[in-house]
Write a protein that holds these residues in place. Structure first.
Motif, mmCIF file in Angstrom:
data_model
loop_
_atom_site.group_PDB
_atom_site.id
_atom_site.type_symbol
_atom_site.label_atom_id
_atom_site.label_comp_id
_atom_site.label_asym_id
_atom_site.label_seq_id
_atom_site.Cartn_x
_atom_site.Cartn_y
_atom_site.Cartn_z
ATOM 1 N N GLU A 196 0.831 -1.198 0.000
ATOM 2 C CA GLU A 196 0.000 0.000 0.000
ATOM 3 C C GLU A 196 0.867 1.250 0.000
ATOM 4 O O GLU A 196 0.601 2.222 -0.731
ATOM 5 C CB GLU A 196 -0.901 -0.021 1.231
ATOM 6 C CG GLU A 196 -1.813 1.170 1.386
ATOM 7 C CD GLU A 196 -2.615 1.116 2.673
ATOM 8 O OE1 GLU A 196 -2.623 2.120 3.425
ATOM 9 O OE2 GLU A 196 -3.218 0.069 2.944
ATOM 10 N N ALA A 197 1.931 1.243 0.815
ATOM 11 C CA ALA A 197 2.820 2.401 0.885
ATOM 12 C C ALA A 197 3.572 2.603 -0.433
ATOM 13 O O ALA A 197 3.766 3.725 -0.895
ATOM 14 C CB ALA A 197 3.808 2.226 2.039
ATOM 15 N N THR A 198 3.987 1.479 -1.023
ATOM 16 C CA THR A 198 4.710 1.564 -2.296
ATOM 17 C C THR A 198 3.811 2.137 -3.401
ATOM 18 O O THR A 198 4.230 2.991 -4.199
ATOM 19 C CB THR A 198 5.217 0.172 -2.716
ATOM 20 O OG1 THR A 198 6.095 -0.330 -1.689
ATOM 21 C CG2 THR A 198 5.947 0.233 -4.034
ATOM 22 N N ALA A 200 1.233 4.069 -2.981
ATOM 23 C CA ALA A 200 0.930 5.477 -2.691
ATOM 24 C C ALA A 200 2.066 6.392 -3.097
ATOM 25 O O ALA A 200 1.843 7.569 -3.451
ATOM 26 C CB ALA A 200 0.615 5.626 -1.215
ATOM 27 N N SER A 201 3.300 5.885 -3.049
ATOM 28 C CA SER A 201 4.458 6.725 -3.364
ATOM 29 C C SER A 201 4.844 6.675 -4.839
ATOM 30 O O SER A 201 5.711 7.419 -5.283
ATOM 31 C CB SER A 201 5.671 6.297 -2.521
ATOM 32 O OG SER A 201 6.037 4.956 -2.825
ATOM 33 N N ALA A 202 4.192 5.786 -5.590
ATOM 34 C CA ALA A 202 4.526 5.657 -7.017
ATOM 35 C C ALA A 202 4.054 6.895 -7.768
ATOM 36 O O ALA A 202 3.001 7.455 -7.471
ATOM 37 C CB ALA A 202 3.878 4.403 -7.598
ATOM 38 N N PRO A 203 4.822 7.340 -8.781
ATOM 39 C CA PRO A 203 4.440 8.535 -9.552
ATOM 40 C C PRO A 203 3.193 8.264 -10.398
ATOM 41 O O PRO A 203 2.891 7.141 -10.739
ATOM 42 C CB PRO A 203 5.678 8.782 -10.430
ATOM 43 C CG PRO A 203 6.363 7.453 -10.513
ATOM 44 C CD PRO A 203 6.100 6.752 -9.217
#
Length: 203
Positions: A196-198, A200-203
């Motif tokens: 989920e964190a990955t 959310a941080s993806a462009p």
């Protein structure tokens, strides 16, 4: 007490096993128990076996429902001793009684939540990404002191039910209750959080 002789002792938690074995030793009961022991789960059985006592029966699933349904009446009935937590539900004795067992329940210990958590504890709860619950009482304690409902990993079905009732929506729990499955679902919860964190941080 009157009635038939005890056919077995049934133990449903590691703490219940510790308290019972300590009481037996303190009363001068000797190294061997005169009646067989039935346990719920590997954790409870490990405590009993660690004291040098054989476990004669484990149900196919590590919960009270399975023990109540599967305990062989001919071998362990009709009368069983059930040392339990004061706050344990009546699942086991009700299930055994329905099958014709006579259950002598002894409330030998209890579990109480912290009444006033420290500031550090409250801060930790406020910033926790994943919470793990090993009992329904742990869920209730969390719900009493925090409005947050992060993803949670539960040890089994009763804890999961309590988490659902407390408003948790993302719940991980093993098919078979117990510490190994609890560890696995905790890892699964962490991995889900990382994905989920990955994302959310993806462009």
């Amino acid at each position: 007490a009157g009635g038939p002789e005890l056919g077995a002792v049934v133990l449903t938690s590691p703490e219940g096993a510790r308290v019972f074995l300590y009481a037996w030793a303190s009363a001068g009961g000797g190294e061997r128990l005169p009646i067989p022991v039935a346990c719920v789960g590997k954790g409870t059985a490990a405590v009993v076996e660690g004291a040098g006592v054989a476990v004669e029966f484990n149900p196919s699933k590590a919960d009270a429902e399975a023990l109540a349904a599967e305990l062989p009446f001919e071998r362990f009935g009709p009368r069983v001793l059930y040392p339990a937590s004061e706050i344990a539900p009546g699942t086991l004795q009700e299930g055994l009684t329905a099958r014709g067992f006579e259950v002598e329940r002894l409330n030998t210990y209890t579990t109480r939540a912290v009444e006033e958590p420290s500031d550090d504890m409250l801060a930790l709860m406020a910033n926790t990404d994943i919470v793990t619950f090993g009992s329904p009482s742990a869920v209730k304690a969390w719900a009493k002191h925090s409005s947050r409902r992060p993803p949670c990993a539960c040890i089994g079905g009763t804890s999961r039910t309590a988490a659902e009732a407390a408003g948790f929506s993302e719940i991980f729990s093993p098919e078979s209750p117990g510490v190994p499955g609890w560890a696995e679902v905790t890892v699964a919860a962490v991995r889900a959080k990382l994905r989920e964190a990955t994302a959310a941080s993806a462009p």
